[in-house]
Scaffold this active site. Structure first.
Site, PDB file in Angstrom:
ATOM      1  N   GLY A 278       0.867  -1.189   0.000  1.00 18.59           N
ATOM      2  CA  GLY A 278       0.000   0.000   0.000  1.00 18.59           C
ATOM      3  C   GLY A 278       0.900   1.234   0.000  1.00 18.59           C
TER       4      GLY A 278
ATOM      5  N   ARG B 208       1.774  -3.359  12.591  1.00 17.81           N
ATOM      6  CA  ARG B 208       1.135  -3.592  13.885  1.00 17.81           C
ATOM      7  C   ARG B 208       1.707  -4.880  14.466  1.00 17.81           C
ATOM      8  NH1 ARG B 208       0.180   0.993  13.863  1.00 17.81           N
ATOM      9  NH2 ARG B 208      -1.832   2.067  13.974  1.00 17.81           N
TER      10      ARG B 208
ATOM     11  N   GLU C 123       1.417  -4.495  22.949  1.00 24.07           N
ATOM     12  CA  GLU C 123       1.968  -3.167  23.203  1.00 24.07           C
ATOM     13  C   GLU C 123       1.277  -2.489  24.386  1.00 24.07           C
ATOM     14  OE1 GLU C 123       2.833  -1.715  19.256  1.00 24.07           O
ATOM     15  OE2 GLU C 123       2.888   0.305  20.073  1.00 24.07           O
TER      16      GLU C 123
ATOM     17  N   HIS D 226       7.599   2.122  19.127  1.00 20.24           N
ATOM     18  CA  HIS D 226       6.566   2.585  18.187  1.00 20.24           C
ATOM     19  C   HIS D 226       6.760   4.060  17.803  1.00 20.24           C
ATOM     20  CE1 HIS D 226       2.197   1.731  16.727  1.00 20.24           C
ATOM     21  NE2 HIS D 226       2.846   2.516  15.883  1.00 20.24           N
TER      22      HIS D 226
HETATM   23  C1  DGY Z   1       0.032   4.879  12.650  1.00 19.71           C
HETATM   24  O1  DGY Z   1      -0.242   6.061  12.407  1.00 19.71           O
HETATM   25  O2  DGY Z   1      -0.790   3.973  12.514  1.00 19.71           O
HETATM   26  C2  DGY Z   1       1.424   4.586  13.081  1.00 19.71           C
HETATM   27  O3  DGY Z   1       1.521   3.340  13.644  1.00 19.71           O
HETATM   28  C3  DGY Z   1       1.932   5.677  13.998  1.00 19.71           C
HETATM   29  O4  DGY Z   1       3.300   5.539  14.197  1.00 19.71           O
END
Ligand code: DGY
Length: 321
Positions: free
Chosen positions: A153, A235, A264, A282
């Site tokens: 993507g 993720r 997390e 993150h």
């Molecule tokens: C998001 O915006 O989904 C990212 O994981 C932020 O770092």
């Protein structure tokens, strides 16, 4: 109207929102529990939340005036979008502004793992460097290797395009053909099994869904080369952490670079004890400019939504019929 922001974000978006609405920002600089969100946002029209906030059916149904949810993230797996849609509440995210920033971090992880940067830095700081060594901290090359992109993507594409200087062979897995990657990089669309077997470097860029949870488990790790490096900036639950710990302990792959975790903010203690993994808190989108742009984007989405217009980055446009 009343807008609640669940944690302090860069001022740009807060200032813009304040020109249109009454804005309250949580005074606690930490993740709020569901109950805290419900208590603090009880009468709000708009909720500006973060990827760390759980905005599920219970939260949404406890906020009777809620008309708009603006997530401060591109990923929105923290929100029950189908329930929000049922309640005719638009939900927005912050795509594009963080694409290059997150793609850059994926590369930072690749270099860190391939050239053992964190380990080498600690080695130097600890006074262990006694002179150049022919066998000292040998890593893996990147140039001319095969890069496997899982999820081509926006971020996966940007990440792959940044490989241009490294003359790499690009494989990708996605539901759709990626014309740009194929024309600019001669990338080949393939299946997961083939990508895992052939790639030297694997970068994950899929959203978290029921289909992508534990997409990378024992079987997938076992099918990789001993020299493979895997990085995850998407993720955490996309990788089965127990399987990854075993693969790293047994040196079945060369190493891993993670910005995200299955549970997390919990980082397994085993990761902290291993040298062949680089672990980050993150920070995929964490640059000053990008976070400020995300703030503006979330505010613009909120303003449109509260104005009963389709937010520019609406993830459930069906709300507008
Ligand atoms: C998001 O915006 O989904 C990212 O994981 C932020 O770092």
């Amino acid at each position: 109207m009343k807008v609640f922001i669940t944690r302090r974000i860069p001022e740009s978006g807060i200032n813009l929102l304040k020109k249109h609405h009454m804005v309250t920002v949580s005074k606690k600089d930490r993740v709020l529990s569901k109950q805290e969100i419900i208590d603090q946002a009880a009468d709000v029209d708009g909720l500006l939340c973060l990827l760390t906030d759980t905005i599920d059916e219970e939260v949404i149904s406890s906020l009777p005036n809620l008309k708009m949810i603006a997530n401060y993230a591109v990923g929105y797996n923290n929100i029950d979008v189908s329930y929000a849609t049922k309640k005719k509440i638009p939900v927005s995210n912050t795509p594009d502004v963080l694409t290059d920033t997150t793609a850059e971090l994926a590369w930072a992880l690749i270099f860190a793992v391939a050239r053992r940067i964190v380990e080498a830095d600690s080695f130097s700081r600890e006074g262990k460097y006694e002179g150049w060594g022919p066998m000292l901290l040998l890593g893996e090359d990147i140039t001319k290797k095969t890069l496997g992109i899982i999820g081509a993507g926006r971020i996966g594409t940007a990440m792959a395009l940044k490989s241009k200087g490294f003359d790499m062979n690009i494989l990708y897995v996605d539901n759709q053909k990626n014309e740009r990657l194929e024309s600019e990089l001669d990338a080949q669309k393939t299946n997961l099994r083939d990508l895992l077997k052939k790639s030297d470097i694997i970068s994950l860029h899929v959203p978290l869904t029921d289909k992508t949870r534990h997409l990378i488990g024992k079987e997938e790790l076992d099918s990789m080369k001993k020299t493979t490096i895997i990085v995850n900036t998407s993720r955490g639950p996309v990788i089965d952490e127990k399987a990854l710990i075993n693969a790293l302990k047994d040196e079945n792959i060369f190493g891993a670079g993670l910005d995200v975790y299955e549970h997390e903010p919990k980082i397994p203690k085993e990761f902290k004890l291993l040298d062949n993994i680089v672990i980050l808190p993150h920070v995929g989108s964490a640059t000053k400019d990008t976070r400020s742009n995300m703030s503006m984007m979330a505010a613009e989405n909120m303003i449109a939504g509260l104005n009963e217009e389709k937010p520019p980055n609406c993830v459930n446009p069906e709300v507008f019929g």
